[in-house]
Design a protein around this motif. Structure first.
Motif, PDB file in Angstrom:
ATOM      1  N   ARG A 270       0.822  -1.202   0.027  1.00 53.85           N
ATOM      2  CA  ARG A 270      -0.008   0.023  -0.032  1.00 53.85           C
ATOM      3  C   ARG A 270       1.136   1.333  -0.203  1.00 53.85           C
ATOM      4  N   ALA A 271       1.963   1.086   0.941  1.00 52.51           N
ATOM      5  CA  ALA A 271       3.025   2.159   0.821  1.00 52.51           C
ATOM      6  C   ALA A 271       3.340   2.616  -0.813  1.00 52.51           C
ATOM      7  N   LEU A 272       3.900   1.571  -1.404  1.00 54.39           N
ATOM      8  CA  LEU A 272       4.317   1.539  -2.716  1.00 54.39           C
ATOM      9  C   LEU A 272       3.246   2.306  -3.738  1.00 54.39           C
ATOM     10  N   GLU A 273       2.088   1.963  -3.394  1.00 60.04           N
ATOM     11  CA  GLU A 273       1.085   2.364  -4.150  1.00 60.04           C
ATOM     12  C   GLU A 273       0.634   3.823  -4.035  1.00 60.04           C
ATOM     13  N   ALA A 274       0.654   4.141  -2.809  1.00 60.01           N
ATOM     14  CA  ALA A 274       0.540   5.426  -2.375  1.00 60.01           C
ATOM     15  C   ALA A 274       1.436   6.529  -2.859  1.00 60.01           C
ATOM     16  N   ARG A 304      25.315  21.566  -9.529  1.00 59.57           N
ATOM     17  CA  ARG A 304      24.780  22.519 -10.438  1.00 59.57           C
ATOM     18  C   ARG A 304      24.142  21.558 -11.722  1.00 59.57           C
ATOM     19  N   GLU A 305      24.530  21.953 -12.964  1.00 62.81           N
ATOM     20  CA  GLU A 305      24.039  21.041 -14.375  1.00 62.81           C
ATOM     21  C   GLU A 305      24.110  19.897 -13.907  1.00 62.81           C
ATOM     22  N   GLY A 306      25.099  19.077 -13.404  1.00 62.00           N
ATOM     23  CA  GLY A 306      24.954  17.375 -13.062  1.00 62.00           C
ATOM     24  C   GLY A 306      23.646  17.060 -12.222  1.00 62.00           C
ATOM     25  N   VAL A 307      23.619  17.962 -11.303  1.00 63.16           N
ATOM     26  CA  VAL A 307      22.410  17.588 -10.319  1.00 63.16           C
ATOM     27  C   VAL A 307      21.012  17.758 -11.221  1.00 63.16           C
ATOM     28  N   GLN A 308      20.820  18.882 -12.205  1.00 67.31           N
ATOM     29  CA  GLN A 308      19.745  19.030 -13.106  1.00 67.31           C
ATOM     30  C   GLN A 308      19.585  17.618 -13.877  1.00 67.31           C
ATOM     31  N   ARG A 309      20.617  17.146 -14.305  1.00 69.98           N
ATOM     32  CA  ARG A 309      20.475  15.963 -15.363  1.00 69.98           C
ATOM     33  C   ARG A 309      20.297  14.774 -14.474  1.00 69.98           C
ATOM     34  N   ASP A 310      20.480  14.616 -13.322  1.00 72.56           N
ATOM     35  CA  ASP A 310      20.202  13.588 -12.584  1.00 72.56           C
ATOM     36  C   ASP A 310      18.571  13.634 -12.046  1.00 72.56           C
ATOM     37  N   ILE A 311      18.340  14.843 -11.771  1.00 75.09           N
ATOM     38  CA  ILE A 311      16.863  15.003 -11.403  1.00 75.09           C
ATOM     39  C   ILE A 311      15.968  14.630 -12.568  1.00 75.09           C
ATOM     40  N   LEU A 312      16.481  15.129 -13.825  1.00 75.18           N
ATOM     41  CA  LEU A 312      15.643  15.025 -15.058  1.00 75.18           C
ATOM     42  C   LEU A 312      14.823  13.633 -15.043  1.00 75.18           C
ATOM     43  N   PRO A 313      15.500  12.447 -15.043  1.00 79.52           N
ATOM     44  CA  PRO A 313      14.842  11.007 -15.159  1.00 79.52           C
ATOM     45  C   PRO A 313      13.753  10.926 -13.778  1.00 79.52           C
ATOM     46  N   ILE A 314      14.062  11.371 -13.043  1.00 74.47           N
ATOM     47  CA  ILE A 314      13.312  11.282 -11.643  1.00 74.47           C
ATOM     48  C   ILE A 314      11.816  11.922 -11.900  1.00 74.47           C
ATOM     49  N   ILE A 315      11.899  13.281 -12.391  1.00 74.79           N
ATOM     50  CA  ILE A 315      10.825  14.039 -12.808  1.00 74.79           C
ATOM     51  C   ILE A 315      10.071  13.461 -14.093  1.00 74.79           C
ATOM     52  N   GLU A 316      11.042  13.130 -14.941  1.00 75.82           N
ATOM     53  CA  GLU A 316      10.339  12.519 -16.299  1.00 75.82           C
ATOM     54  C   GLU A 316       9.580  11.207 -16.122  1.00 75.82           C
ATOM     55  N   GLY A 317      10.133  10.370 -15.409  1.00 75.54           N
ATOM     56  CA  GLY A 317       9.496   9.142 -14.975  1.00 75.54           C
ATOM     57  C   GLY A 317      10.380   7.985 -14.970  1.00 75.54           C
ATOM     58  N   THR A 319      12.006   4.239 -13.012  1.00 76.77           N
ATOM     59  CA  THR A 319      11.710   3.237 -11.737  1.00 76.77           C
ATOM     60  C   THR A 319      13.040   3.168 -10.621  1.00 76.77           C
ATOM     61  N   VAL A 320      12.592   3.296  -9.506  1.00 76.49           N
ATOM     62  CA  VAL A 320      13.754   3.427  -8.359  1.00 76.49           C
ATOM     63  C   VAL A 320      13.593   2.410  -7.410  1.00 76.49           C
ATOM     64  N   THR A 321      14.700   1.612  -7.259  1.00 80.61           N
ATOM     65  CA  THR A 321      14.631   0.537  -6.300  1.00 80.61           C
ATOM     66  C   THR A 321      14.640   1.139  -4.862  1.00 80.61           C
ATOM     67  N   THR A 322      13.858   0.741  -3.914  1.00 82.47           N
ATOM     68  CA  THR A 322      13.728   0.908  -2.568  1.00 82.47           C
ATOM     69  C   THR A 322      13.593  -0.322  -1.839  1.00 82.47           C
ATOM     70  N   LYS A 323      13.898  -0.185  -0.469  1.00 78.63           N
ATOM     71  CA  LYS A 323      13.829  -1.544   0.311  1.00 78.63           C
ATOM     72  C   LYS A 323      12.464  -2.186   0.509  1.00 78.63           C
ATOM     73  N   TYR A 324      11.413  -1.478   0.082  1.00 73.10           N
ATOM     74  CA  TYR A 324      10.126  -1.883  -0.011  1.00 73.10           C
ATOM     75  C   TYR A 324       9.575  -2.359  -1.372  1.00 73.10           C
ATOM     76  N   VAL A 327       9.856   1.653  -7.351  1.00 78.22           N
ATOM     77  CA  VAL A 327       8.885   2.680  -7.377  1.00 78.22           C
ATOM     78  C   VAL A 327       8.699   3.221  -8.778  1.00 78.22           C
ATOM     79  N   ASN A 328       7.639   3.348  -9.576  1.00 78.63           N
ATOM     80  CA  ASN A 328       7.770   4.199 -10.290  1.00 78.63           C
ATOM     81  C   ASN A 328       7.109   5.682 -10.313  1.00 78.63           C
TER      82      ASN A 328
END
Length: 473
Positions: A270-274, A304-317, A319-324, A327-328
């Protein structure tokens, strides 16, 4: 439920805590309502509808963070606030941007765990009370077992004749009836609240890794979590005896029983879905990770720019692996913010600009805004201080002229020094009531009126001395 609130009703709820900034409230209200609309779509189309991320542009202290936080509270959604400047490019020492999503999932898990506890609260309390009855009646854990091999060495011979067997049966029934009478009497006293201050001994779990910390580099936070889980299984928690009151023991035992009743895997699901469907990430200080064009910077700048490039796929969409579990991030709402007084949104890399299509500007607060902020919100500073002084038996009252004078002086100090928006009111109010707060226990029972003259007298040095104003910041 938020699903049944219209955008207008959402704005009205936000108006109870935030003064002005109608454009920003309108944008987040539409974004939140679109989530409810998306749930009503067919499965095929639902996955195609992505949230329209928002960029809030405005100086500090005008309500950017408060709008996002109140929106998440209103929607009862997992929410996390992070500063973009705390992250670095992959390969450098610092936090990886994927930890944003991991922290969001941790927040979602705690929320779902709390909901699961509330669902079993009644049954957990019933079981905890039964354990307390056993402890208070002196029969916790049942009757003591007979010593091993006692029947061989003659310590306790089992009945052999029918008469002995009948006598043993009657004895056991008598003991059971006696125990039940003791339990019933103890239960009645416990329910009547007569035993709340009695001391009892209970068993609590004490982790053998309680003080152990695992420090990991960027991108390794999840490995650290897994290592703690693995080591926790190798060295299971030990039980220790704790002596406490019945009231405190009930709280501990209720938590123990609730843990037994909930399904951790279901809570994690339920946490992953939420997190995926309702999560809100507030990414602050985005202007601090722009390229800094024209600022004379040379060489690498890992935040700076490197952080922007790393943030980009997170915002774009992605999958991130978590201990639960994975997460998409496709449907997580990102609300970004920054002052952009040195840089501008166009300094962000084009790809990131495209992922934040909605931009709203929050205006600087005026004296009239300060007056409203002081008295109108449900959690206004004036209401807070009146309630605080009431605990000392003091009736505190502010005149309309005093409110106007506080707002005027706050605006004046903001113009003379750094403009920190509504946060200046915290400084002014604390300084204004400093003497009263200190002497309140000695003057209990009085009715004190704060007027414009009192405000000018108490705040004169802050307004006139610019150095002191900076110090008070």
């Amino acid at each position: 439920m938020i699903d049944y609130l219209t955008p207008k009703e959402i704005v009205e709820r936000l108006d109870r805590y935030i003064i002005g900034q109608e454009a920003a409230k309108r944008a987040v209200a539409i974004a939140l309502r679109n989530r409810a609309r998306r749930r009503e779509l067919d499965d095929d189309l639902r996955d195609e509808v992505i949230p329209k991320n928002i960029l809030m542009i405005g100086p500090t202290g005008v309500g950017k963070t408060e709008i996002a936080r109140r929106l998440a509270n209103l929607a009862d959604a997992p929410f996390i606030k992070v500063e973009a400047t705390k992250f670095t490019e992959v390969g450098y020492v610092g936090r990886d941007v994927e930890s944003i999503i991991r922290d969001l999932v941790d927040t979602a898990y705690r929320m779902e765990q709390q909901r699961a506890f509330e669902e079993v609260q009644e049954e957990a309390e019933r079981r905890a009370n039964e354990r307390l009855v056993d402890i208070l009646a002196g029969i916790e854990g049942g009757r003591p077992a007979a010593p091993p091999f006692s029947h061989i060495f003659g310590a306790e011979q089992p009945p052999s004749t029918p008469e002995q067997m009948e006598s043993e049966r009657q004895r056991r029934e008598q003991m059971a009836r006696q125990e039940e009478r003791v339990r019933q009497f103890t239960r009645q006293r416990l329910e009547a609240g007569e035993l709340e201050d009695e001391e009892v001994e209970i068993e609590v779990e004490e982790s053998s890794l309680q003080s152990m910390q695992i420090f990991t580099a960027a991108g390794m936070e999840e490995m650290g979590m897994d290592m703690q889980n693995i080591l926790g299984n190798i060295f299971p928690a030990r039980k220790t005896t704790k002596r406490t009151t019945v009231a405190e023991a009930r709280r501990v035992l209720t938590y123990q029983e609730a843990e037994k009743l909930i399904d951790d895997q279901e809570v994690a699901r339920r946490a992953l879905e939420a997190a995926e469907q309702d999560g809100i990430v507030f990414l602050d200080e985005l202007d601090k990770v722009t390229g800094g064009k024209g600022e004379g910077r040379y060489g690498p700048d890992v935040s700076r720019e490197g952080v922007q490039r790393d943030i980009l796929p997170i915002i774009e969409g992605c999958t991130v692996t978590t201990k639960y579990g994975p997460v998409n991030t496709d449907h997580i709402l990102f609300i970004c913010a920054g002052a952009f007084h040195i840089s501008k949104p166009s300094d962000l890399i084009p790809e990131l600009q495209g992922r934040i299509p909605l931009r709203v500007e929050l205006h600087s607060l005026t004296q009239a805004d300060f007056e409203r902020i002081l008295v109108e919100p449900d959690n206004s500073l004036v209401k807070q201080y009146v309630a605080l002084m009431a605990t000392e038996g003091i009736k505190l009252e502010f005149t309309d002229e005093a409110i106007a004078e506080i707002a005027r002086l706050a605006q004046q100090v903001n113009e003379q020094t750094e403009n920190i928006g509504a946060r200046r009111l915290y400084t002014m109010m604390e300084r204004l009531l400093d003497e009263l707060s200190f002497t309140a226990p000695e003057i209990t029972g009085q009715h004190i009126v704060i007027d414009a003259d009192y405000v000018r007298k108490q705040l004169a040095d802050v307004v006139e001395d610019r150095d002191l104003s900076r110090y008070m910041l």
